[in-house]
Design an enzyme around this catalytic site. Structure first.
Site, short mmCIF file in Angstrom:
data_model
loop_
_atom_site.label_atom_id
_atom_site.label_comp_id
_atom_site.label_asym_id
_atom_site.label_seq_id
_atom_site.Cartn_x
_atom_site.Cartn_y
_atom_site.Cartn_z
N HIS A 11 -15.28 74.25 47.15
CA HIS A 11 -15.93 75.22 48.34
C HIS A 11 -16.97 75.71 47.75
CE1 HIS A 11 -15.44 78.79 50.77
NE2 HIS A 11 -14.74 78.29 51.62
N ASP B 219 -9.44 78.07 41.59
CA ASP B 219 -9.26 78.48 42.71
C ASP B 219 -8.27 78.10 43.56
OD1 ASP B 219 -9.96 78.85 45.50
OD2 ASP B 219 -11.85 77.84 45.57
N GLN C 273 -6.54 77.29 48.61
CA GLN C 273 -5.71 76.49 49.30
C GLN C 273 -4.26 76.00 48.76
OE1 GLN C 273 -6.21 75.87 52.37
NE2 GLN C 273 -8.27 76.74 52.50
N LYS D 36 -4.69 83.52 53.85
CA LYS D 36 -4.30 82.28 53.85
C LYS D 36 -2.79 82.04 53.43
CE LYS D 36 -8.90 80.38 52.94
NZ LYS D 36 -9.38 79.92 53.83
N CYS E 90 -17.39 74.46 54.48
CA CYS E 90 -18.00 75.36 53.56
C CYS E 90 -17.88 74.48 51.89
CB CYS E 90 -17.14 76.35 52.91
SG CYS E 90 -17.29 77.87 54.42
N1 PLP Z 1 -11.88 78.39 48.04
C1 PLP Z 1 -11.27 77.58 48.89
C2 PLP Z 1 -10.81 76.26 48.64
C3 PLP Z 1 -11.23 77.70 50.10
O1 PLP Z 1 -10.43 77.01 50.98
C4 PLP Z 1 -11.82 78.98 50.62
C5 PLP Z 1 -11.64 79.60 52.19
O2 PLP Z 1 -11.48 78.71 52.96
C6 PLP Z 1 -12.37 79.88 49.60
C7 PLP Z 1 -12.42 79.44 48.42
C8 PLP Z 1 -12.95 81.36 50.25
O3 PLP Z 1 -11.63 82.25 50.68
P1 PLP Z 1 -12.13 83.37 51.09
O4 PLP Z 1 -13.30 83.26 52.36
O5 PLP Z 1 -10.73 83.93 51.71
O6 PLP Z 1 -12.64 84.37 50.16
#
Ligand code: PLP
Length: 405
Positions: free
Chosen positions: A122, A199, A202, A225, A363
């Site tokens: 992401h 990270d 998910q 999430k 993203c």
């Molecule tokens: N990393 C992953 C794998 C994600 O799916 C997301 C959000 O969709 C993020 C990071 C970023 O999360 P946030 O927008 O809640 O900071």
């Protein structure tokens, strides 16, 4: 035992509504999950009973607010099996958590150092490291995936050298649903002495995250999430690493001693939590993990796998539907292309039938480019989704296919 999905659904008031006269089918859970009544109640109780700033009031409301806020930290620490409560740093979400680490890393990197990430990232776990490397004159290396979306673990290992200072990868890919072998990847990175950030945006909502047994240095996730509020998230880090990590923002809450010319930093967790925190958010997240923890992790996973299997079977039977992401280890994410149709058009037609999915680059623009596509349509399942909803998704898709042919 299996999940009593109807009883679960009844705890999510938002699910009980119609969109244009059609029952809402919410399949955008990888973007954000819905909130159970327990979380809504905790937020409401905070604002109606004890709203006050934390750690600084000499009065009852502030004491009570501080008690609920710090109790939430204990709940999260227990939920992820942190070694100590002060290893749980409140952030605004995964993105801020990774930025804290990347900002500190930029100050520790030297020219010639290397950071390793993967093709699955992401943007939050990619652009951050790009910027850190640029600032320091370091190199960012990207580990490839196979066409299935599974990480090429051998190629990943081959990228690791004595110059590797940080290794970052997703627990689970938001775009494809791939589950990475995070314990194995961490072990490999540790052999070259690198810091490891997972990270977990998910990964966290599928249960069973034990940060100590992963062996990583940092695990980042977002409350929204995980059935919690938006605007709150967690950076978990090993105490000895966080204690020596450069501070992120400076200001109130995070200091020890201040003169007009200088300041010293306070102890964890506050040294990485400048300013008035998202008190209600933290309390809401505490309620979310307590609620989620009351479910059986095996049941949660079995239910999601059942939904994924049913959706995959129907996808394979639907002419012209191409699944993007077929790794053997996947969570309940179905990313796809429907013939030559643009994902945005598919999403629009589904929305008219009450079915909420995500469309676009997820993203993850470099990953989409890797597959040679502009983006995907993505249905992502959670514990409150049903097999009937999978059927509703596919009857809506069949209609979309006819309209877009
Ligand atoms: N990393 C992953 C794998 C994600 O799916 C997301 C959000 O969709 C993020 C990071 C970023 O999360 P946030 O927008 O809640 O900071």
């Amino acid at each position: 035992m299996s999940l009593d999905v109807q009883a679960l659904r009844a705890q999510f008031p938002i699910l009980d509504q119609q969109i244009d006269g059609k029952p809402l089918v919410y399949l955008d859970n990888a973007a954000t999950t819905q909130k159970p009544q327990a979380v809504i109640d905790a937020l409401m109780a905070f604002y109606t009973q004890c709203n006050a700033n934390v750690h600084r009031g000499a009065h009852h409301l502030s004491d009570e607010s501080t008690r609920r806020y710090e109790k939430a930290r204990d709940s999260v620490a227990a939920f992820i099996n942190a070694g100590a409560r002060e290893e749980v740093i409140w952030t605004s979400g995964t993105t801020e958590a990774i930025n804290i680490v990347a900002n500190g890393l930029a100050q520790k990197l030297n020219p010639g150092d290397e950071v390793v990430a993967t093709e699955l990232e992401h943007h939050a776990n990619l652009v951050t490291w790009q910027q850190a490397c640029k600032k320091a004159g370091a190199t960012l290396k990207i580990a490839p995936i196979f066409d299935s979306g599974e990480l090429d673990v051998q190629a990943f290992e081959a990228l690791l050298t004595d110059n590797t200072k940080m290794v970052a990868f997703p627990h689970v890919s938001n775009a494809l649903g791939t589950v990475n072998p995070i314990v194995e990847l961490t072990r490999m990175a540790k052999k070259v002495g690198a810091w490891v950030l997972v990270d977990g945006a998910q990964g966290i909502a599928h249960g069973g995250v034990d940060v100590q047994s992963i062996g990583c240095d940092f695990y980042a996730f977002s409350g929204h999430k995980l059935f919690g509020p938006t605007g709150i998230g967690v950076l978990w880090g090993k105490k000895e690493v966080l204690e020596n990590w450069p501070v992120w923002q400076v200001g109130g809450e995070m200091i020890s001693d201040v003169t007009y010319q200088s300041a010293t930093w306070g102890a964890l967790p506050n040294r990485l939590e400048a300013g008035t925190p998202n008190i209600a958010g933290a309390i809401g997240l505490g309620a979310a993990v307590t609620w989620f923890d009351s479910l059986n992790t095996d049941d949660v996973r079995a239910h999601e796998q059942q939904l994924l299997a049913a959706a995959t079977e129907q996808a394979q039977a639907l002419d012209g539907m191409r699944i993007i992401g077929t790794a053997p280890e996947k969570v309940g994410v179905l990313s796809f292309m429907l013939g030559d149709a643009h994902p945005a058009d598919v999403g629009f037609i589904l929305d008219r039938q009450g079915v909420a999915i995500r469309t676009g680059d997820n993203c993850a623009q470099p990953l989409m480019k890797r597959f040679g596509i502009p983006g995907t349509a993505r249905a992502s399942f959670s514990i409150y989704n049903t097999l009937e909803e999978v059927d509703m998704l596919f009857s809506a898709l069949k209609k979309a296919k006819m309209m877009l042919a």
